[in-house]
Enzyme design. Structure first.
Site, PDB file in Angstrom:
ATOM      1  NE  ARG A  57      -3.145   2.466   2.955  1.00  0.00           N
ATOM      2  CZ  ARG A  57      -3.490   3.001   4.108  1.00  0.00           C
ATOM      3  NH1 ARG A  57      -3.130   2.431   5.239  1.00  0.00           N
ATOM      4  NH2 ARG A  57      -4.208   4.092   4.142  1.00  0.00           N
ATOM      5  CG  HIS A  97      -0.722   8.180  12.917  1.00  0.00           C
ATOM      6  ND1 HIS A  97      -1.868   7.571  12.480  1.00  0.00           N
ATOM      7  CD2 HIS A  97      -1.061   8.933  13.980  1.00  0.00           C
ATOM      8  CE1 HIS A  97      -2.878   7.954  13.251  1.00  0.00           C
ATOM      9  NE2 HIS A  97      -2.412   8.774  14.173  1.00  0.00           N
TER      10      HIS A  97
HETATM   11  C1  DQA Z   1      -1.934   6.240   9.074  1.00  0.00           C
HETATM   12  C2  DQA Z   1      -2.330   7.665   8.680  1.00  0.00           C
HETATM   13  C3  DQA Z   1      -3.812   7.754   8.353  1.00  0.00           C
HETATM   14  O1  DQA Z   1      -4.153   9.070   7.946  1.00  0.00           O
HETATM   15  C4  DQA Z   1      -4.150   6.818   7.213  1.00  0.00           C
HETATM   16  O2  DQA Z   1      -5.533   6.853   6.932  1.00  0.00           O
HETATM   17  C5  DQA Z   1      -3.686   5.420   7.460  1.00  0.00           C
HETATM   18  C6  DQA Z   1      -2.359   5.229   8.030  1.00  0.00           C
HETATM   19  C7  DQA Z   1      -0.405   6.102   9.271  1.00  0.00           C
HETATM   20  O3  DQA Z   1       0.006   5.111   9.871  1.00  0.00           O
HETATM   21  O4  DQA Z   1       0.349   6.955   8.812  1.00  0.00           O
HETATM   22  O5  DQA Z   1      -4.356   4.457   7.125  1.00  0.00           O
HETATM   23  O6  DQA Z   1      -2.565   5.936  10.322  1.00  0.00           O
END
Ligand code: DQA
Length: 147
Positions: free
Chosen positions: A20, A102
């Site tokens: 992804r 994140h």
């Molecule tokens: C995320 C950041 C989010 O905005 C996004 O929708 C994700 C991944 C990250 O790990 O950077 O799915 O949580």
């Protein structure tokens, strides 16, 4: 005596890490992040459990099941970060430390990613450090548990 458990929660689309948007999320798979997290947890005397779901209610159920059983939660809620108030409410019912995690830095991305409904019920947030963030987040909850 059994080790305190850290629950690592992964939200929607994180099961596809590795394929992804590698330019945003890197090439490491979720399984590899879990292995790295488990190694850090174990070095800090903690056991690690991991739950990934693409469904908000399943994440809420996992948070409920952690109450009184797990010592801490590290959560990457994926896109649920930005609007899932049920996850906010469930985390508010959890007694131990909570770290929001994140891979990317949502604050440096699209405006709709700048709001986190999880941040107000987390002890802190680790964001923007890619795979290093998993190790940092586990280390953070371990230190919080150490007091
Ligand atoms: C995320 C950041 C989010 O905005 C996004 O929708 C994700 C991944 C990250 O790990 O950077 O799915 O949580």
């Amino acid at each position: 005596m059994s080790q305190p458990i850290v629950l690592l929660l992964s939200g929607p689309n994180l099961n596809l890490l590795g394929e992804r948007q590698p330019e945003v999320y890197g090439t490491t798979t979720l399984e590899d992040h879990v292995v790295a997290s488990t190694t850090v947890a174990s070095a800090r005397g903690l056991a690690l459990e991991h739950v990934q779901s693409n469904h908000e209610g399943e994440l809420v159920d996992a948070i409920h099941a952690a109450r009184g059983r797990c010592a801490a939660i590290v959560v990457n809620p994926g896109a649920f970060t930005h609007y899932a108030w049920a996850i906010h409410d469930a985390l508010a019912l959890f007694d131990g430390p909570v770290v929001e995690l994140h891979l990317s830095n949502p604050a440096a991305r699209e405006p709709w990613r700048h709001t986190s409904v999880v941040a107000p019920v987390a002890d802190g947030t680790v964001a923007g450090f890619g795979s290093l963030g998993y190790r940092m987040a586990i280390d953070a909850v371990a230190s919080l548990l150490d007091g």
